[in-house]
Write a protein that holds these residues in place. Structure first.
Motif, PDB file in Angstrom:
ATOM      1  N   GLY A   1       0.797  -1.220   0.188  1.00 29.08           N
ATOM      2  CA  GLY A   1      -0.045   0.088  -0.032  1.00 29.08           C
ATOM      3  C   GLY A   1       0.595   1.165   0.238  1.00 29.08           C
ATOM      4  N   VAL A   2       2.038   1.119  -0.157  1.00 30.51           N
ATOM      5  CA  VAL A   2       3.056   2.458  -0.313  1.00 30.51           C
ATOM      6  C   VAL A   2       2.840   3.124  -1.631  1.00 30.51           C
ATOM      7  CG1 VAL A   2       5.387   3.203  -0.330  1.00 30.51           C
ATOM      8  CG2 VAL A   2       4.845   1.382   1.148  1.00 30.51           C
ATOM      9  N   THR A   3       2.730   4.352  -1.490  1.00 31.06           N
ATOM     10  CA  THR A   3       2.293   5.170  -2.471  1.00 31.06           C
ATOM     11  C   THR A   3       3.667   5.766  -3.196  1.00 31.06           C
ATOM     12  OG1 THR A   3       1.994   7.132  -1.307  1.00 31.06           O
ATOM     13  CG2 THR A   3       0.100   5.713  -2.196  1.00 31.06           C
ATOM     14  N   SER A   4       4.596   5.947  -2.527  1.00 32.59           N
ATOM     15  CA  SER A   4       6.080   6.398  -2.831  1.00 32.59           C
ATOM     16  C   SER A   4       7.090   6.202  -1.998  1.00 32.59           C
ATOM     17  CB  SER A   4       5.876   8.135  -2.879  1.00 32.59           C
ATOM     18  OG  SER A   4       6.145   8.544  -1.549  1.00 32.59           O
ATOM     19  N   VAL A   5       8.257   5.895  -2.590  1.00 34.26           N
ATOM     20  CA  VAL A   5       9.490   5.641  -2.022  1.00 34.26           C
ATOM     21  C   VAL A   5      10.683   6.517  -2.403  1.00 34.26           C
ATOM     22  CG1 VAL A   5      11.250   3.904  -1.736  1.00 34.26           C
ATOM     23  CG2 VAL A   5       8.736   3.215  -2.104  1.00 34.26           C
ATOM     24  N   GLN A   6      11.309   6.780  -1.436  1.00 28.50           N
ATOM     25  CA  GLN A   6      12.471   7.794  -1.526  1.00 28.50           C
ATOM     26  C   GLN A   6      13.773   7.085  -0.950  1.00 28.50           C
ATOM     27  OE1 GLN A   6      13.356  11.270   0.946  1.00 28.50           O
ATOM     28  NE2 GLN A   6      13.097  12.301  -1.025  1.00 28.50           N
ATOM     29  N   TYR A   7      14.767   6.901  -1.604  1.00 25.73           N
ATOM     30  CA  TYR A   7      15.960   6.070  -0.753  1.00 25.73           C
ATOM     31  C   TYR A   7      17.470   6.762  -1.214  1.00 25.73           C
ATOM     32  CZ  TYR A   7      15.843   3.997  -5.383  1.00 25.73           C
ATOM     33  OH  TYR A   7      15.830   3.690  -6.528  1.00 25.73           O
ATOM     34  N   ALA A   8      18.275   6.466  -0.511  1.00 30.65           N
ATOM     35  CA  ALA A   8      19.796   6.828  -0.463  1.00 30.65           C
ATOM     36  C   ALA A   8      20.609   5.888   0.194  1.00 30.65           C
ATOM     37  CB  ALA A   8      19.887   8.489  -0.271  1.00 30.65           C
ATOM     38  N   MET A   9      21.766   5.964  -0.500  1.00 29.58           N
ATOM     39  CA  MET A   9      22.914   5.361   0.426  1.00 29.58           C
ATOM     40  C   MET A   9      24.355   6.077   0.138  1.00 29.58           C
ATOM     41  SD  MET A   9      24.374   1.553   0.030  1.00 29.58           S
ATOM     42  CE  MET A   9      22.795   0.705   0.669  1.00 29.58           C
ATOM     43  N   MET A  10      24.970   6.437   1.048  1.00 26.04           N
ATOM     44  CA  MET A  10      26.432   6.809   1.230  1.00 26.04           C
ATOM     45  C   MET A  10      27.544   5.680   1.445  1.00 26.04           C
ATOM     46  SD  MET A  10      26.023  10.936   2.858  1.00 26.04           S
ATOM     47  CE  MET A  10      27.524  11.530   1.808  1.00 26.04           C
TER      48      MET A  10
END
Length: 379
Positions: free
Chosen positions: A113-122
């Motif tokens: 049911g997730v409408t958006s995803v934002q991700y990052a990795m350093m």
């Protein structure tokens, strides 16, 4: 735990510390491959995080029977985009790694049911993964960007813990001093409250009842009267256990720690945060409800398919920080070898120490939460 719109998104189960290098890269799911989403109904997503020579995050569920590893040690290729609403920007990852991230994003979008995803990795101070998926505005089919804001919920506890440790480094407080000496207005209907130390607020052993969120979970509103209502509510309460005796997850401890920071520093918590943490690390997209940022930058939230106003949690210390995945990566560097000197090694080690072992009956490997200072698990 990572929450948004009062719904569980990511459960940080275990923090695996490498024996040779406890923090070679990043220490928690929320600070390594940071994943945010908005839910239209309650679902659980579990994520186990290991910080070893090969950095990986696994995701699995009973519904999908998926097991997704995000990063391997051979990530050296460069990929730019994935078709549709899923996009990875300026990443240095192998095709295999990109496919894993793509799969995890699709799992979140399709099954939870997730409408958006934002991700990052350093990795060693450089972004190696940075992308978004889904829609931040479903009706307009508008995809999120790297600057779209999300509430980071209980990750906020690490910010107030860092603030407390900075004040101790400055010689302005001692975490083993009773809280009431810094906040004279703090009283309870239980004389044992005078034994509650600042440390106990941060390791969940204060004995406070739990969560006093009266009028603090707001939609499109930034009423900051929680501090006064918190102290008033606590003045009518008793403790659930002797201070320092029993580790039980407690939001009020971190709300009270926020007040300690203000009393000791003579600054608002928001001002302190920007002066000593977000400003020096360049986390310019990190805000609190006290900031005058544009609410339109926040990702839309939905309840049963209906778009709601932006959700604001005014208990900043317990869960009110608003940020982006990239900014959380910058904050995560405070606890790694990329630390720019904001936290001393002594402070970092203190936060990572096994606070829970000093309490009642628990064995080292027999805990759901293995509390440090701020951290849910330091095993």
């Amino acid at each position: 735990m990572l929450w948004y719109n009062g719904l569980k998104i990511v459960e940080r189960k275990k923090l695996m510390l490498n024996k040779k290098n406890k923090l070679k890269r990043f220490i928690a799911c929320c600070l390594t491959a940071v994943i945010f989403g908005t839910l239209s109904h309650v679902q659980n997503v579990s994520a186990d995080t290991k910080t070893n020579d090969d950095l990986l995050i696994s995701q699995s569920s009973d519904t999908t029977e998926n097991s997704v590893e995000l990063i391997d040690a051979d990530s050296k290729g460069v990929l730019d985009k994935i078709d549709g609403t899923h996009q990875i920007e300026n990443t240095k990852v192998t095709e295999k790694t990109q496919a894993r991230m793509d799969q995890l994003a699709k799992v979140l979008l399709q099954f939870y049911g997730v409408t958006s995803v934002q991700y990052a990795m350093m990795d060693h101070g450089e972004y190696v993964l940075n992308g978004q998926a889904g829609y931040s505005n479903v009706e307009a089919k508008k995809a999120p960007t790297e600057d779209t804001l999300y509430g980071v919920a209980s990750v906020s506890k690490m910010y107030v813990t860092a603030a407390v440790m900075i004040l101790e480094q400055q010689g302005k407080l001692d975490i083993d001093t009773p809280v009431y000496k810094y906040v004279p207005e703090f009283t309870m209907q239980d004389e044992r409250y005078k034994d509650i130390t600042v440390r106990m607020l941060l390791n969940h052993t204060s004995g406070l009842l739990g969560s006093t969120f009266h009028n603090s979970m707001l939609l499109g509103d930034r009423d900051l009267e929680l501090k006064g209502s918190l102290l008033e509510a606590l003045s009518k309460q008793r403790l659930s256990s002797n201070p320092g005796e029993l580790p039980v997850y407690c939001n009020d401890g971190f709300s009270l720690a926020e007040i300690v920071v203000e009393k000791v520093s003579g600054m608002s918590y928001t001002e302190f945060l920007h002066t000593y943490i977000t400003g020096p690390i360049g986390a310019n997209n990190t805000y609190t409800p006290a900031d005058s940022f544009n609410l339109a930058k926040m990702c839309n939230i939905y309840n049963s398919g209906k778009r709601m106003r932006p959700e604001i949690l005014t208990s900043i210390g317990a869960g009110g920080i608003i940020s982006t995945a990239k900014d959380l990566c910058k904050f995560g560097q405070l606890f790694t070898e990329q630390n720019v000197g904001i936290l001393s090694k002594d402070s970092i080690n203190c936060m990572q120490s096994k606070q829970y072992l000093d309490k009642l009956w628990f064995e080292d490997d027999d805990n759901l939460f293995s509390f440090g200072l701020g951290w849910d698990s330091v095993q």
